[in-house]
Design a protein around this motif. Structure first.
Motif, PDB file in Angstrom:
ATOM      1  N   TYR A 120     -39.876  27.717  11.944  1.00  0.00           N
ATOM      2  CA  TYR A 120     -39.344  29.041  11.864  1.00  0.00           C
ATOM      3  C   TYR A 120     -38.304  29.236  10.723  1.00  0.00           C
ATOM      4  N   LYS A 215     -38.969  34.048  16.480  1.00  0.00           N
ATOM      5  CA  LYS A 215     -40.263  34.973  16.240  1.00  0.00           C
ATOM      6  C   LYS A 215     -40.104  36.244  16.046  1.00  0.00           C
ATOM      7  N   GLN A 218     -38.174  36.695  12.936  1.00  0.00           N
ATOM      8  CA  GLN A 218     -38.697  36.962  11.950  1.00  0.00           C
ATOM      9  C   GLN A 218     -39.703  38.155  11.520  1.00  0.00           C
TER      10      GLN A 218
END
Length: 371
Positions: A120, A215, A218
């Motif tokens: 990530y 996540k 993001q």
């Protein structure tokens, strides 16, 4: 009243012995003062930090409460659904994430952190100095072990900070030397190519955000541009969970006003966002090194604190290395946390890389307290 006691001796005239039962409160009080005052002075001299922490509820006030943001996650649930549960929306493309840390000697935690976050993160920024926060020369542990992190070599931006060497007995504040390294991170971010709108993770190396947290950072639009991350706190290993008191890690959307800091910057706190594993080292040498080198090195009040056998015993007992009381703002909270940290047999909801490599990191898991 005084009573006479008559005593008869053979061949002698009787004589009386006068016994006084009159209390002497002034003498008794003076005796107590002579014993109590020196004891208090000696206690304050030898354990003033412990005494101060015990009375903290009387002289200190708790910080303002955080606004706790719920954190939704479950496996096999789409990011679109997770974003909407947070009242955010799904982005068309992911944000870039820059993970920025100050490094000392935590090689194993760095290994876990970077493997866990690698899918990530766009860039891993790492600053290490050639001196400790207490001003003593130190090896460049990362530079000499960089091949261990070849899996993410193209993402690493490494800077050696020219530290300040202090003479023994110097009164320079270690936090000032630590702050200088954090300020240097601002220039390293620009060198790494960060842009407005990217996300920066500001945390110590042992403060590891979870993949599900990254996540959300993001892929979700509408997240606060600045929020702290609530991390589950562990001591010595994941066998000793403490609480959820760790909040200093921060996720920020980069702006012209962004400054790299490790202090409270906002009231927003994302719940259950990762792990904070304090003093989670493989070797006793590493414990001793940190105790002497980090900004709270003044907690080593006696040389006996650095005894290897003592440190090993305290690790397995879950007791404090510095013989300190918990940092609490109420006597109820203080009493609740006093004593050893209870052991946990659970190794659930821990970093995936740790579990996949359990034999390599046995010292961080239940039953692995022997170093």
């Amino acid at each position: 009243m005084t009573k006479a006691l008559v005593i008869f001796h053979h061949g002698m005239a009787p004589r009386s012995l006068r016994c006084s039962f009159r209390p002497t409160p002034r003498k008794f009080f003076c005796l107590l003062l002579l014993l109590f005052v020196p004891a208090c002075i000696f206690g304050l001299y030898t354990d003033h930090i412990k005494v101060t922490y015990f009375f903290r509820p009387l002289w200190d006030k708790p910080p303002a409460p955080f606004i706790r943001l719920p954190h939704y996650y479950a496996e096999n649930v789409s990011l679109d659904h997770l974003c909407r549960l947070h009242d955010w929306s799904l982005r068309a493309a992911p944000r870039r994430i820059f993970d920025a840390i100050i490094f000392s000697n935590e090689l194993d935690l760095l290994d876990i952190r970077w493997h866990e976050l690698d899918p990530y993160v766009t860039k891993f920024l790492i600053i290490e100095a050639n001196t400790t926060f207490t001003g003593f020369p130190k090896p460049l542990f990362f530079a000499s072990n960089r091949n261990r992190f070849a899996f993410s070599e193209e993402k690493i931006v490494h800077y050696v900070f020219p530290g300040t060497t202090l003479l023994r007995g110097s009164h320079t504040d270690p936090f000032k030397l630590e702050s200088m390294q954090r300020v240097a991170m601002n220039s390293l971010l620009l060198q790494a190519g960060i842009s407005y709108g990217d996300v920066i993770i500001m945390s110590d190396i042992d403060e590891i955000p979870s993949p599900q947290t990254l996540k959300l950072l993001q892929w979700c639009d509408g997240i606060p541009y600045k929020m702290h991350l609530e991390l589950k706190h562990y001591m010595y290993s994941f066998e000793f969970p403490v609480d959820y008191s760790s909040w200093r890690a921060t996720a920020q959307i980069y702006t012209p006003n962004t400054k790299y800091q490790h202090i409270r910057q906002t009231d927003d706190l994302l719940s259950d966002a990762g792990w904070h594993c304090s003093f989670c080292f493989r070797h006793i040498d590493d414990f001793v090194f940190k105790m002497n080198s980090y900004s709270h090195a003044d907690r080593v009040r006696r040389r006996g604190f650095l005894d290897y056998r003592r440190i090993q015993r305290l690790i397995c007992q879950g007791d404090d290395l510095f013989d300190m009381l918990p940092e609490e703002y109420t006597f109820k909270g203080l009493i609740k946390k006093m004593g050893s940290i209870p052991k946990s047999a659970s190794a659930v909801h821990l970093p995936a890389y740790l579990i996949k490599n359990a034999e390599k990191f046995r010292f961080l898991l239940p039953g692995g307290c022997i170093r």
